[in-house]
Design a protein around this motif. Sequence first.
Motif, short mmCIF file in Angstrom:
data_model
loop_
_atom_site.label_atom_id
_atom_site.label_comp_id
_atom_site.label_asym_id
_atom_site.label_seq_id
_atom_site.Cartn_x
_atom_site.Cartn_y
_atom_site.Cartn_z
N LEU A 43 0.83 -1.21 0.00
CA LEU A 43 0.00 0.00 0.00
C LEU A 43 0.86 1.26 0.00
CD1 LEU A 43 -2.75 -1.06 2.58
CD2 LEU A 43 -3.02 -0.85 0.10
N LEU A 44 1.91 1.27 0.81
CA LEU A 44 2.78 2.44 0.89
C LEU A 44 3.58 2.65 -0.39
CD1 LEU A 44 4.11 2.02 4.55
CD2 LEU A 44 2.46 3.72 3.75
N SER A 45 3.84 1.58 -1.11
CA SER A 45 4.63 1.67 -2.35
C SER A 45 3.82 2.26 -3.50
CB SER A 45 5.15 0.29 -2.76
OG SER A 45 6.07 -0.21 -1.80
N CYS A 46 2.51 2.19 -3.41
CA CYS A 46 1.65 2.65 -4.52
C CYS A 46 1.36 4.15 -4.37
CB CYS A 46 0.37 1.84 -4.55
SG CYS A 46 0.62 0.10 -4.93
N LYS A 47 2.36 4.95 -4.70
CA LYS A 47 2.25 6.40 -4.57
C LYS A 47 1.94 7.04 -5.92
CE LYS A 47 5.48 6.73 -0.69
NZ LYS A 47 6.73 7.36 -0.18
N LYS A 98 -2.04 11.85 -6.61
CA LYS A 98 -3.28 11.84 -5.83
C LYS A 98 -3.10 11.12 -4.50
CE LYS A 98 -8.23 10.90 -6.08
NZ LYS A 98 -9.37 10.47 -6.93
N TYR A 99 -2.16 10.17 -4.47
CA TYR A 99 -1.92 9.39 -3.26
C TYR A 99 -0.44 9.52 -2.87
CZ TYR A 99 -6.27 7.33 -4.94
OH TYR A 99 -7.56 7.15 -5.42
N CYS A 147 -4.77 4.18 -0.04
CA CYS A 147 -5.55 3.87 1.16
C CYS A 147 -4.92 4.47 2.43
CB CYS A 147 -5.73 2.37 1.35
SG CYS A 147 -6.54 1.54 -0.02
N ASN A 148 -4.15 5.56 2.28
CA ASN A 148 -3.39 6.07 3.42
C ASN A 148 -3.58 7.57 3.62
OD1 ASN A 148 -1.65 5.76 5.62
ND2 ASN A 148 0.15 6.32 4.40
N GLY A 179 0.43 0.95 8.27
CA GLY A 179 1.71 0.54 8.85
C GLY A 179 1.91 0.95 10.29
N ARG A 180 1.04 1.80 10.81
CA ARG A 180 1.19 2.24 12.20
C ARG A 180 0.52 1.25 13.17
NH1 ARG A 180 3.20 7.33 13.07
NH2 ARG A 180 3.16 8.79 11.30
#
Length: 481
Positions: free
Chosen positions: A281-285, A288-289, A294-295, A301-302
């Motif tokens: 999820l964090l890699s999909c920047k 817009k994101y 989803c972040n 990740g927290r």
Amino acid sequence: MSEIYDVLIIGAGASGLASGWYLSDKGLNVAIFEQGERLSSNSIISLEEGGEIQKTKNLNPNPNIRNANSDYKINCSNSPIDIANFNGIGGSTVLFSAHYPRFHNEDFNVFSLDKVAVDWPIKYKDLRPFYELNEFHTGLSGLEGDPMYPDVKPSMPPVPLGPMGRQLARGFHSLNWHWWPAYSAINTIPYDERPKDTFVRPSNMGDFTGSRGSTENTFLPKAISKGIHIKDKCQVISLIPDETRNLITSIKYINSIGKLCSCRAKVIVIAASGIGTPRLLLSCKSSKYPNGICNSSDQVGRNLMLHPLGYVEGKFSFNLYSNLGPQGCCLLSQEFYNSDANRGFLRGYTFQAIRGPLPIESGINLLNSRQIQLGKNFVNQFLKNYNHTAHLAVITEDLPESHNRVILDSNNTSDEMLSGVRVNYKLSENTKKMLIHGLGNGRKILKKAGAISTSAFGPIRSTIERPPPRCCPPPDLLAIS
């Protein structure tokens, strides 16, 4: 041309394969994408042929040590605890100890009860039918009537306690503390066309018999019979959103021969573990994101919870045959499971009896702690110590804290498509107090059981390594000598 499915699941582990079977059983066209492959039974070496060495190599739960083609780097230098996982068909259940307890009612209402964390949006009664469904397909060994789990009805007899377990039970009994045969995803009798376990090989070193309740043994064949598509050796590298609908509708992945492919689905389920899911999820920047998909809340990740383990060992003057039997399945105690303000910390912990080390690990520990020496008396000294120990793990509750998290680490990667990850984790004062309490009580149990000496350490960095007694622990360990 893009493939199209009703449901696309990323990760063929505990939740991915179970979900895949459940949805394909309903008639949906389902595909599971897994970057690893199934562990071949031919790759598992028997203990008689030196298979214990595999715990330090391809059957090690630490991906940085295992270093398989499907693994990615996890930097745990800012954490006292290493991450244990397995990237392949079956996920971490391939190397799990098969200890199989449930949550309790209280676990869903921690804020209402203790004013910490948050209450779950569901209750135990909502989850109970799915516990029962999972245990039906997996098989559950145990003993009915546990006051801590009055509604659990195992489908098989419990794993035998063995001499070590019976000795520990005497210790719990003398203190009038709760204990019960462990709930285990291990066949103690033939079940669901899978054989009875022989209890010879530790349960956390792979399985070539089908007797362990790992999901590649249980849900995988049932899902395949329903027509599920298993896309192994396929690494998902990107999630593609449909911005008009604000939904993820497709993925890009590298297939088993290295070709970039795409796939669409009506529903996409991400079941890539507590580390792999935030990594993706964090890699999909994008513009817009900017913080990953989803972040928008910066919560992906927290609040990482690792449930730190303490380890307590007692030495006995007689042979307990403690290495015989499934590694993590002997007995458990939840005497200190629920909160008690008089203890000085919130929430609680479980005691889990674990079997003793195999010969190589035992010999190394005994040498490192200078209890035995190399030379002509080595074998006699070794046999006077080997199997003469009993062991308890203190499994602590963990509270969500926002600074404990998974983040991307572009400087620590072996993957051209996705970054590695870094784990930032620090023990809370609450957890430290819980560990100290559990380690102290563990020593009481072992002394009551007849141990002539005890040692205790925590947190344990690796789930398969035991700190040798009578030595100086690393500075990040709590020690009770």
